[in-house]
Scaffold this active site. Structure first.
Site, PDB file in Angstrom:
ATOM      1  N   GLU A   1      33.840  83.379  16.916  1.00  0.00           N
ATOM      2  CA  GLU A   1      32.737  82.411  16.853  1.00  0.00           C
ATOM      3  C   GLU A   1      31.393  83.093  17.061  1.00  0.00           C
ATOM      4  OE1 GLU A   1      32.817  79.418  19.986  1.00  0.00           O
ATOM      5  OE2 GLU A   1      31.500  78.123  18.819  1.00  0.00           O
TER       6      GLU A   1
ATOM      7  N   ASP B   1      36.164  82.250  25.028  1.00  0.00           N
ATOM      8  CA  ASP B   1      35.113  81.390  24.463  1.00  0.00           C
ATOM      9  C   ASP B   1      34.144  81.110  25.591  1.00  0.00           C
ATOM     10  OD1 ASP B   1      33.514  79.432  23.371  1.00  0.00           O
ATOM     11  OD2 ASP B   1      35.162  78.290  22.491  1.00  0.00           O
TER      12      ASP B   1
ATOM     13  N   ARG C   1      40.368  83.151  17.666  1.00  0.00           N
ATOM     14  CA  ARG C   1      39.160  82.463  17.185  1.00  0.00           C
ATOM     15  C   ARG C   1      38.026  83.478  17.249  1.00  0.00           C
ATOM     16  NH1 ARG C   1      39.403  78.240  19.964  1.00  0.00           N
ATOM     17  NH2 ARG C   1      37.973  78.547  21.700  1.00  0.00           N
TER      18      ARG C   1
ATOM     19  N   HIS D   1      40.932  72.488  13.899  1.00  0.00           N
ATOM     20  CA  HIS D   1      39.602  72.005  14.289  1.00  0.00           C
ATOM     21  C   HIS D   1      38.598  72.302  13.169  1.00  0.00           C
ATOM     22  CE1 HIS D   1      38.324  76.136  15.226  1.00  0.00           C
ATOM     23  NE2 HIS D   1      39.406  76.301  15.967  1.00  0.00           N
TER      24      HIS D   1
ATOM     25  N   HIS E   1      41.401  73.913  24.612  1.00  0.00           N
ATOM     26  CA  HIS E   1      40.447  73.738  25.711  1.00  0.00           C
ATOM     27  C   HIS E   1      41.016  74.242  27.040  1.00  0.00           C
ATOM     28  CE1 HIS E   1      38.205  70.433  23.273  1.00  0.00           C
ATOM     29  NE2 HIS E   1      37.892  71.645  22.896  1.00  0.00           N
TER      30      HIS E   1
ATOM     31  N   HIS F   1      27.448  71.121  21.947  1.00  0.00           N
ATOM     32  CA  HIS F   1      27.688  70.313  20.740  1.00  0.00           C
ATOM     33  C   HIS F   1      26.416  69.491  20.585  1.00  0.00           C
ATOM     34  CE1 HIS F   1      32.226  70.783  21.674  1.00  0.00           C
ATOM     35  NE2 HIS F   1      31.736  71.834  21.068  1.00  0.00           N
TER      36      HIS F   1
ATOM     37  N   ASP G   1      27.174  80.087  22.257  1.00  0.00           N
ATOM     38  CA  ASP G   1      28.594  79.700  22.168  1.00  0.00           C
ATOM     39  C   ASP G   1      29.319  80.761  21.349  1.00  0.00           C
ATOM     40  OD1 ASP G   1      30.990  78.362  21.976  1.00  0.00           O
ATOM     41  OD2 ASP G   1      30.219  76.686  20.776  1.00  0.00           O
TER      42      ASP G   1
ATOM     43  N   HIS H   1      29.738  73.462  14.605  1.00  0.00           N
ATOM     44  CA  HIS H   1      28.963  72.297  15.038  1.00  0.00           C
ATOM     45  C   HIS H   1      27.523  72.722  15.248  1.00  0.00           C
ATOM     46  CE1 HIS H   1      29.278  74.179  19.050  1.00  0.00           C
ATOM     47  NE2 HIS H   1      30.538  74.428  18.720  1.00  0.00           N
TER      48      HIS H   1
ATOM     49  N   GLU I   1      33.113  79.175  13.513  1.00  0.00           N
ATOM     50  CA  GLU I   1      34.224  79.490  14.412  1.00  0.00           C
ATOM     51  C   GLU I   1      35.602  79.118  13.895  1.00  0.00           C
ATOM     52  OE1 GLU I   1      34.438  76.892  17.904  1.00  0.00           O
ATOM     53  OE2 GLU I   1      32.514  76.017  17.337  1.00  0.00           O
TER      54      GLU I   1
ATOM     55  N   TYR J   1      46.044  79.418  15.400  1.00  0.00           N
ATOM     56  CA  TYR J   1      46.766  79.230  16.661  1.00  0.00           C
ATOM     57  C   TYR J   1      48.233  79.025  16.319  1.00  0.00           C
ATOM     58  CZ  TYR J   1      41.897  78.197  17.418  1.00  0.00           C
ATOM     59  OH  TYR J   1      40.528  78.274  17.407  1.00  0.00           O
TER      60      TYR J   1
ATOM     61  N   ASP K   1      28.134  65.991  51.119  1.00  0.00           N
ATOM     62  CA  ASP K   1      26.694  66.022  50.845  1.00  0.00           C
ATOM     63  C   ASP K   1      26.285  67.169  49.920  1.00  0.00           C
ATOM     64  OD1 ASP K   1      27.252  67.977  52.626  1.00  0.00           O
ATOM     65  OD2 ASP K   1      25.648  67.474  54.050  1.00  0.00           O
TER      66      ASP K   1
END
Ligand code: GLY
Ligand code: MN
Ligand code: MN
Length: 439
Positions: free
Chosen positions: A409, A262, A407, A352, A245, A363, A273, A356, A386, A390, A41
């Protein structure tokens, strides 16, 4: 209606105007998101639907708006939960239709339990119905049932809307360019998230677990009044930085590792972000620094080209050029630059896009391309910048670069002559980072 809610009413008026222009009127029906069960619940923390919230500022579940572009004038109608002392003792405050109408600037408000009987009347004899299609399955069914019900009343002389339009098209276009109200919230979201990254840097030292750094981010988000994370935080050390990710956040960090974070908060419905990458022990190794400086150069070059008139895809091309040249200089890929770009060899290390749209959703809503043409930037658009690199262990890579993932960003808003960085607080030069990590 308080001043803040005038903003939402103005957005509804803009939607109504575009319904009149496009279809000669009609009705828009926009539901908010349902609560989602987590286990037994317990529910997940509630998150409103972004489109609904964009038009209302109304935070409760079980709500729908009907906006009627009637020949006699516009009607702004809200359906929401009724006051209920018993439920409010257990679950907390609810506005109820009367207070909600006053505060949120609606002309009419009714209990959500009356939706079924009221909608067929509202939707009868309208040229068009504007509603999200394919967003919530139960809502899709409700819309189908509604249309059938209106059609079934044909013998009483009413007609059902002939044109059914996905309202998200108009709303996506509106949401792409942020107004001052939104930008103020996004600046605040960016400031909180920047401070959270700074706090994380200061707290980090070898031997800590990734989740302990995540706790530092959460601490800052919540103490500054953010309601949630805008997306699951990525706290990725060592080889995990090369998993785009990654979200386990459970590794113990070693001396000599890089840490890629990130993470961004959601503040009053708006996302931030930010990514920062830094050495766990506060000192970049030579190889880490080589890669870091290339990514930083790419990020600064991208920010430099963001201004009105530039095509969205152009800053991605800048990222590719600077990164590919950097990879050539480090001996990771073969030159010359134009050949590396044409063959796409740099994609082994950068796979990538450079960013965005950003807004209520991380996004965010909005097209990137129209009829094959890249969207051109205009003031008020908010986007992330960003680029990254890698470098996984591989036969064609010198060992000193293995497991380096970087990275950087930031979030920027396009201004009249360039852009404004919404996330300037978190350090990103090598010197600034080395001055704060672990201190
Ligand atoms: N944090 C998700 C992204 O950077 O796109
Ligand atoms: Mn991100
Ligand atoms: Mn992003």
């Amino acid at each position: 209606m308080n001043h803040a809610h005038q903003v939402y009413r103005s957005r509804r008026e803009a939607l109504l105007a575009s319904m009149r222009a496009r279809s000669g009127g009609g009705v828009a029906l926009v539901p908010t998101a349902a609560e989602v069960a987590r286990n037994r619940d317990s529910t997940f923390p509630y998150r409103h639907d972004s489109y609904f919230y964009y038009l209302t500022g109304f935070p409760e579940p079980e709500a729908v708006i009907a906006l009627v572009a009637d020949p006699e004038g516009d009607r702004h109608v809200l359906f929401c939960r009724e006051k209920n002392e018993e439920r409010e003792i257990w679950d907390g405050f609810r506005y109820g239709p009367d207070a909600a109408r006053e505060i949120f600037g609606f002309d009419e408000a009714y209990p959500i339990s009356e939706l079924g009987e009221t909608l067929p009347k509202i939707a009868s004899d309208r040229p068009a119905l504007f509603t999200p299609l394919g967003l919530f399955e139960p809502w899709d069914r409700r819309v189908t049932d509604l249309l059938n019900e209106v059609r079934a009343r044909a013998r009483t002389g009413v007609s059902a809307p002939e044109e059914i339009v996905d309202v998200r098209g108009v709303l996506d276009t509106m949401r792409l360019v942020k107004d001052e109200h939104e930008l103020a919230l996004m600046r605040r979201a960016g400031a909180i998230s920047g401070a959270a990254h700074l706090r994380a840097m200061r707290a980090t030292h070898p031997g800590m677990y990734e989740y302990q750094v995540e706790a530092e981010l959460m601490h800052e988000f919540l103490r500054e009044g953010a309601q949630a994370v805008a997306y699951s935080s990525i706290v990725a050390s060592g080889p995990n930085a090369c998993v785009l990710h990654y979200r386990e956040n459970n590794r113990q960090m070693n001396d000599g590792d890089l840490l890629l974070i990130d993470a961004g908060c959601e503040y009053q419905g708006y996302a931030s972000d930010i990514t920062r990458t830094y050495p766990v022990n506060g000192r970049f190794t030579g190889a880490q620094k080589d890669v870091y400086e290339i990514v930083l150069a790419a990020q600064l070059a991208c920010i430099d080209v963001v201004k009105p008139g530039v095509a969205f895809h152009d800053y991605h091309k800048v990222a590719e050029r600077v990164l590919a040249q950097g990879f050539i200089d480090l001996g990771l890929i073969a030159g010359p630059l134009d050949e590396a770009l044409e063959k796409g060899t740099y994609k082994q290390f950068y796979m990538h896009r450079a960013g965005h749209w950003l807004g209520m959703d991380v996004h965010d809503a909005g097209l990137y391309q129209v009829k094959g043409e890249s969207m051109r930037l205009v003031p008020g658009m908010v986007l992330t910048v960003e680029p990254g690199a890698y470098i996984r262990a591989a036969d064609n890579v010198p060992e000193r670069f293995w497991n380096i993932g970087v990275r950087i960003e930031d979030d920027v808003v396009v201004t009249q002559d360039g852009c404004e960085n919404l996330t300037p607080i978190a350090p990103k030069t090598v010197a600034d980072i080395e001055a704060v990590v672990g201190r």
